[in-house]
Scaffold this active site. Structure first.
Site, PDB file in Angstrom:
ATOM      1  N   SER A  85      56.659   6.970  30.323  1.00 32.51           N
ATOM      2  CA  SER A  85      56.801   7.989  31.428  1.00 32.51           C
ATOM      3  C   SER A  85      55.863   7.712  32.395  1.00 32.51           C
ATOM      4  CB  SER A  85      56.913   9.495  30.984  1.00 32.51           C
ATOM      5  OG  SER A  85      57.330  10.427  31.905  1.00 32.51           O
ATOM      6  N   ASP A  86      56.277   7.921  33.654  1.00 25.88           N
ATOM      7  CA  ASP A  86      55.380   7.829  34.871  1.00 25.88           C
ATOM      8  C   ASP A  86      55.836   8.739  35.881  1.00 25.88           C
ATOM      9  OD1 ASP A  86      53.375   5.950  35.859  1.00 25.88           O
ATOM     10  OD2 ASP A  86      54.351   5.976  37.529  1.00 25.88           O
ATOM     11  N   GLN A  87      54.706   9.237  36.839  1.00 24.11           N
ATOM     12  CA  GLN A  87      54.894  10.172  37.742  1.00 24.11           C
ATOM     13  C   GLN A  87      54.188   9.759  38.990  1.00 24.11           C
ATOM     14  OE1 GLN A  87      52.824  14.267  37.672  1.00 24.11           O
ATOM     15  NE2 GLN A  87      54.704  14.709  37.111  1.00 24.11           N
TER      16      GLN A  87
END
Length: 197
Positions: free
Chosen positions: A72-74
């Protein structure tokens, strides 16, 4: 397939993502992905987040030959411009002064990589947050209390940061914290892995 029949791996060192995944009450391992998170030239926020979420999942794949790996990345943006993690108090003050009264979009990407089959699922889950028109004193007090220096946009919605927000719009409140659990449970079901069984 039951939750115990394949290893579930979280490719992240984020304590926030670990806490979110624990909400699903399933066993999982944690592995640190060693990836360069620098955006590519002319890369959109969505594209950067999606690329990095997949990169993180694949980065630990060799260690887990029969697993479902979560990456996951934001990326947070203000008027299309990237807002990173402040890292310290002074940077956080500058960020929040820039953000007050503005809309911030948090582009949270999720990837699920099946190392046995090579199947990769990815999705982007955006959340729009309206920041209150904060005074300098409010910003200072908030930062001294919450110290969100390792959070994109200098705010933790799961803590006191909720008080600097006027409203938020999105499909999954967990996405804002860093791991979209609604999308994740759907992806797991596509791999015949049901968290409820």
């Amino acid at each position: 397939m039951t939750a115990a029949s394949r290893t579930l791996v979280l490719a992240s060192t984020s304590p926030y993502r670990r806490e979110l995944l624990a909400k699903l009450q399933v066993a999982f391992e944690v592995a640190a992905p060693e990836v360069d998170e620098t955006p590519l030239p002319d890369e959109t926020p969505d594209a950067a987040a999606l690329r990095l979420s997949a990169l993180k999942a694949k980065a630990v794949a060799e260690r887990f030959p029969d697993a479902l790996i979560i990456g996951s990345d934001q990326v947070a943006t203000l008027n299309g411009q990237h807002i990173g993690k402040p890292g310290n108090h002074d940077n956080a003050v500058a960020q929040l002064r820039l953000m007050r009264g503005q809309q911030i979009v948090f582009h949270t990407a999720l990837s699920l990589y099946n190392t046995a089959t090579g199947n990769l699922q990815s999705a982007i889950v955006p959340t729009t947050v309206q920041i209150r028109p904060l005074t300098d004193l409010q910003i200072e007090h908030y930062l001294r209390k919450d110290q969100p220096y390792n959070c994109a946009g200098s705010a933790r919605s799961e803590a006191l940061g909720i008080a600097i927000m006027e409203k938020m719009e999105g499909t999954d409140p967990n996405a804002l914290i860093g791991l979209p659990l609604i999308a994740l449970t759907h992806m797991l079901m596509q791999e015949n892995w049901d968290v409820l069984l």
